[in-house]
Design an enzyme around this catalytic site. Structure first.
Site, PDB file in Angstrom:
ATOM      1  N   GLU A 170       0.807  -1.236   0.000  1.00 42.05           N
ATOM      2  CA  GLU A 170       0.000   0.000   0.000  1.00 42.05           C
ATOM      3  C   GLU A 170       0.836   1.280   0.000  1.00 42.05           C
ATOM      4  O   GLU A 170       0.640   2.165   0.823  1.00 42.05           O
ATOM      5  CB  GLU A 170      -0.952  -0.016   1.209  1.00 42.05           C
ATOM      6  CG  GLU A 170      -1.880  -1.221   1.205  1.00 42.05           C
ATOM      7  CD  GLU A 170      -2.759  -1.324   2.445  1.00 42.05           C
ATOM      8  OE1 GLU A 170      -2.734  -0.406   3.282  1.00 42.05           O
ATOM      9  OE2 GLU A 170      -3.463  -2.340   2.569  1.00 42.05           O
ATOM     10  N   ASN A 213       1.941  -5.309  -3.051  1.00 42.77           N
ATOM     11  CA  ASN A 213       0.540  -5.611  -2.728  1.00 42.77           C
ATOM     12  C   ASN A 213      -0.222  -4.319  -2.462  1.00 42.77           C
ATOM     13  O   ASN A 213       0.276  -3.432  -1.760  1.00 42.77           O
ATOM     14  CB  ASN A 213       0.536  -6.490  -1.462  1.00 42.77           C
ATOM     15  CG  ASN A 213      -0.810  -7.085  -1.127  1.00 42.77           C
ATOM     16  OD1 ASN A 213      -1.456  -7.665  -1.992  1.00 42.77           O
ATOM     17  ND2 ASN A 213      -1.239  -6.946   0.119  1.00 42.77           N
ATOM     18  N   HIS A 249     -10.678  -6.192  -1.788  1.00 43.03           N
ATOM     19  CA  HIS A 249     -11.708  -5.989  -0.750  1.00 43.03           C
ATOM     20  C   HIS A 249     -12.879  -5.277  -1.414  1.00 43.03           C
ATOM     21  O   HIS A 249     -12.765  -4.107  -1.784  1.00 43.03           O
ATOM     22  CB  HIS A 249     -11.158  -5.112   0.378  1.00 43.03           C
ATOM     23  CG  HIS A 249     -10.066  -5.761   1.164  1.00 43.03           C
ATOM     24  ND1 HIS A 249     -10.266  -6.861   1.962  1.00 43.03           N
ATOM     25  CD2 HIS A 249      -8.745  -5.467   1.272  1.00 43.03           C
ATOM     26  CE1 HIS A 249      -9.132  -7.209   2.537  1.00 43.03           C
ATOM     27  NE2 HIS A 249      -8.186  -6.388   2.128  1.00 43.03           N
ATOM     28  N   GLU A 278      -6.299 -10.759  -0.730  1.00 43.72           N
ATOM     29  CA  GLU A 278      -7.090 -10.491   0.483  1.00 43.72           C
ATOM     30  C   GLU A 278      -8.575 -10.454   0.155  1.00 43.72           C
ATOM     31  O   GLU A 278      -9.328  -9.633   0.687  1.00 43.72           O
ATOM     32  CB  GLU A 278      -6.656  -9.163   1.113  1.00 43.72           C
ATOM     33  CG  GLU A 278      -5.172  -9.097   1.425  1.00 43.72           C
ATOM     34  CD  GLU A 278      -4.751  -7.804   2.125  1.00 43.72           C
ATOM     35  OE1 GLU A 278      -5.622  -7.042   2.597  1.00 43.72           O
ATOM     36  OE2 GLU A 278      -3.528  -7.557   2.188  1.00 43.72           O
ATOM     37  N   ASP A 280     -12.325 -10.405  -0.108  1.00 41.37           N
ATOM     38  CA  ASP A 280     -13.605 -10.518   0.602  1.00 41.37           C
ATOM     39  C   ASP A 280     -14.604  -9.602  -0.080  1.00 41.37           C
ATOM     40  O   ASP A 280     -14.229  -8.601  -0.681  1.00 41.37           O
ATOM     41  CB  ASP A 280     -13.497 -10.286   2.115  1.00 41.37           C
ATOM     42  CG  ASP A 280     -12.831  -8.990   2.519  1.00 41.37           C
ATOM     43  OD1 ASP A 280     -12.630  -8.100   1.661  1.00 41.37           O
ATOM     44  OD2 ASP A 280     -12.521  -8.845   3.719  1.00 41.37           O
TER      45      ASP A 280
HETATM   46  O1  G2I Z   1      -7.640  -3.675   6.593  1.00 39.45           O
HETATM   47  C1  G2I Z   1      -7.763  -4.868   5.888  1.00 39.45           C
HETATM   48  C2  G2I Z   1      -6.432  -5.288   5.309  1.00 39.45           C
HETATM   49  C3  G2I Z   1      -5.988  -4.293   4.241  1.00 39.45           C
HETATM   50  N1  G2I Z   1      -4.757  -4.747   3.606  1.00 39.45           N
HETATM   51  C4  G2I Z   1      -3.668  -5.040   4.498  1.00 39.45           C
HETATM   52  C5  G2I Z   1      -4.106  -5.994   5.608  1.00 39.45           C
HETATM   53  O2  G2I Z   1      -3.057  -6.229   6.492  1.00 39.45           O
HETATM   54  C6  G2I Z   1      -5.321  -5.469   6.329  1.00 39.45           C
HETATM   55  O3  G2I Z   1      -5.632  -6.411   7.371  1.00 39.45           O
HETATM   56  C7  G2I Z   1      -6.215  -5.857   8.528  1.00 39.45           C
HETATM   57  C8  G2I Z   1      -6.526  -6.998   9.484  1.00 39.45           C
HETATM   58  O4  G2I Z   1      -7.466  -7.836   8.897  1.00 39.45           O
HETATM   59  C9  G2I Z   1      -7.097  -6.429  10.787  1.00 39.45           C
HETATM   60  O5  G2I Z   1      -7.205  -7.492  11.749  1.00 39.45           O
HETATM   61  O6  G2I Z   1      -5.335  -4.963   9.107  1.00 39.45           O
HETATM   62  C10 G2I Z   1      -5.919  -4.326  10.224  1.00 39.45           C
HETATM   63  C11 G2I Z   1      -4.981  -3.242  10.743  1.00 39.45           C
HETATM   64  O7  G2I Z   1      -4.689  -2.335   9.762  1.00 39.45           O
HETATM   65  C12 G2I Z   1      -6.185  -5.353  11.325  1.00 39.45           C
HETATM   66  O8  G2I Z   1      -6.840  -4.751  12.411  1.00 39.45           O
HETATM   67  C13 G2I Z   1      -6.148  -4.760  13.604  1.00 39.45           C
HETATM   68  C14 G2I Z   1      -6.844  -3.832  14.544  1.00 39.45           C
HETATM   69  O9  G2I Z   1      -6.845  -2.522  13.973  1.00 39.45           O
HETATM   70  C15 G2I Z   1      -6.128  -3.787  15.843  1.00 39.45           C
HETATM   71  O10 G2I Z   1      -6.839  -3.007  16.758  1.00 39.45           O
HETATM   72  C16 G2I Z   1      -5.941  -5.202  16.379  1.00 39.45           C
HETATM   73  O11 G2I Z   1      -5.145  -5.200  17.539  1.00 39.45           O
HETATM   74  O12 G2I Z   1      -6.089  -6.038  14.160  1.00 39.45           O
HETATM   75  C17 G2I Z   1      -5.305  -6.086  15.309  1.00 39.45           C
HETATM   76  C18 G2I Z   1      -5.115  -7.518  15.770  1.00 39.45           C
HETATM   77  O13 G2I Z   1      -6.355  -8.124  15.997  1.00 39.45           O
END
Ligand code: G2I
Length: 467
Positions: A170, A213, A249, A278, A280
């Site tokens: 990104e 990515n 997404h 990714e 969904d």
């Molecule tokens: O945002 C969706 C994805 C976009 N592309 C890059 C990916 O890495 C990203 O994944 C998401 C995760 O699915 C989430 O799970 O990235 C988020 C963060 O940017 C993740 O969220 C984080 C929460 O913001 C935190 O509060 C939490 O501690 O997940 C963490 C672990 O559960």
């Protein structure tokens, strides 16, 4: 663990059985569950198995803290043959303070996947988000060293275990500017940080595929055009890059673009793999299912589309849970989207055998084996072994397939594989539905081999033992 265990023969439908396996054996089973309807179309019963038969993977983002939940683990292990740690390899998780590395949660995901012969995508080495505060406080030269060190430490820890790394994630802005996104890396190191990251990555693990990515790059637009120009420039100048990840997404505000397939194809034409990293799609029912079908069909239509990863195993733990964007619902039930994906995969063309040379005549008693390559991509090929009974019926068979490093078997179907400690020799025995062969009858099993730079070595077969 339960897995579907089905035999596959060209031009012949065979019976279908569900078999419970002891854990140790099950752990050695990769994507399984295929049934053949004809020589060109077959109906696999899991997403990973069907994708593997078409030389691709079907993966999921995995969260380490859910691996202990039996339903989660069952769904993951049954359906998917690629894993991407959802958060566990990110900078805040792996290097929360400078020079102090944590790999525990990521290791759990990697060993869970690798123990089943599945591949892992590394996500992600350099990203502006989930970046610990100390990184933003560094001077340009200190940041440059810290970035190289972070890449080096992670890729060294996982050397040989990661199929593809999201080296940079990104780095471009949304909207029409096509400009780079502001981040500590961009702001202090300038445009060159991406090239630096890729060059460092290649020097640490030359066998891992190196991906850029991003999201909102799924159709042709200013942002994807900017990424395209960067990849083209990298290829022209010999900056190492092997793949581009399209996060995909989607929701009603950002649906599957009408030129999705064409956009994947134009990147593939630059000489890189494309991966859906990714996926969904928010929604439900038929509308959601139809969108999933379009994505799968687009990947299958682009020969350099290596595979699809959905961003989670179940709606229950999705980052967009309220949008129910995945293919298994919160109770791990298969949604219409699941059926749509499996159907689209199964409708994809199964590679025909590359040669019609008949296997050698069977000896009296026992069994024989013969090998043929059935399809080849730039980085991998599918092989098929035909097992034929001799002049008396047999009730089981075993043979071995030896590959030459750095080649690596990444998926199998229609048999029960176990590996020797080197990982080079796979012993394949019949599954519960293809061990019984009448005199002179045959069955076959298949596997995908990642070439990892060696495109000439051919798998060697051991002899066939019958019971
Ligand atoms: O945002 C969706 C994805 C976009 N592309 C890059 C990916 O890495 C990203 O994944 C998401 C995760 O699915 C989430 O799970 O990235 C988020 C963060 O940017 C993740 O969220 C984080 C929460 O913001 C935190 O509060 C939490 O501690 O997940 C963490 C672990 O559960």
């Amino acid at each position: 663990m339960i897995y579907d265990n089905v035999s596959r023969r060209y031009h012949r439908v065979r019976s279908f059985a569900r078999t419970a396996l002891p854990l140790g054996l099950a752990a050695a089973v990769t994507a399984a569950g295929l049934v053949a309807l004809s020589g060109t179309a077959s109906a696999a019963s899991t997403l990973g198995a069907s994708a593997a038969e078409r030389g691709r993977y079907f993966g999921a983002a995995v969260a380490a803290n859910h691996l202990g939940e039996a339903d989660y683990a069952n769904a993951l292990h049954t359906e998917f043959n690629m894993a991407t740690p959802e958060n566990e390899m990110k900078w805040d998780a792996t290097e929360p303070s400078q020079g102090s590395f944590n790999f525990g949660n990521a290791d759990r995901i990697v060993s869970d996947a690798r123990g089943r012969g599945n591949r892992v995508r590394g996500h992600t080495l350099v990203w502006h988000s989930q970046l610990p505060g100390w990184v933003s406080g560094l001077s340009a030269s200190a940041l440059s060293s810290a970035m190289n060190n972070h890449i080096t430490q992670l890729m060294t820890h996982y050397r040989g275990q990661i199929y593809a790394w999201d080296v940079v994630n990104e780095a471009f802005q949304d909207g029409g500017s096509g400009a780079r996104r502001s981040s500590p890396f961009q702001d202090r190191l300038g445009n060159g940080f991406i090239e630096q990251a890729f060059r460092t990555a290649r020097s640490v693990d030359p066998n891992a595929k190196l991906c850029y990515n991003d999201y909102n790059t799924d159709g042709q637009n200013a942002k994807s055009n900017a990424v395209f120009a960067m990849v083209q420039d990298f290829k022209n100048r010999g900056v190492p890059i092997d793949c581009v990840g399209f996060q995909s997404h989607f929701n009603s505000a950002s649906p599957v673009p009408s030129d999705y397939q064409q956009n994947l194809q134009r990147f593939a034409n630059l000489g890189v793999d494309v991966q859906i990293t990714e996926l969904d799609i928010e929604g439900s029912g038929t509308a959601q299912a139809n969108s999933y079908t379009r994505v799968v069909n687009a990947c299958l239509a682009v020969s350099r589309c290596a595979g699809i990863t959905v961003w989670g195993v179940t709606d229950k733990y999705s980052w967009r849970a309220s949008g129910t964007p995945l293919v298994l619902d919160g109770n791990y039930n298969k949604k219409p989207a699941y059926t749509a994906v499996l159907t689209a995969l199964n409708n994809g063309t199964t590679p025909p055998p590359s040669s019609t040379t008949p296997p050698p005549p069977p000896p009296p008693g026992g069994c024989t084996v013969s090998y043929q390559e059935t399809q080849r991509w730039p980085d991998r090929y599918n092989g098929q072994v035909t097992v034929r009974a001799g002049s008396t019926a047999i009730t089981g068979w075993t043979t071995t397939v030896t590959i030459t490093r750095p080649q690596q078997i990444s998926a199998t179907w229609n048999g029960n594989p176990t590996w020797d400690s080197s990982g080079n020799v796979m012993t394949m025995r019949n599954n519960s539905s293809n061990g019984n062969l009448a005199a002179g009858a045959s069955t076959s099993f298949g596997f995908t081999v990642m070439m990892n730079g060696n495109s000439t070595a051919v798998p060697r077969l051991g002899s066939c033992s019958a019971s």
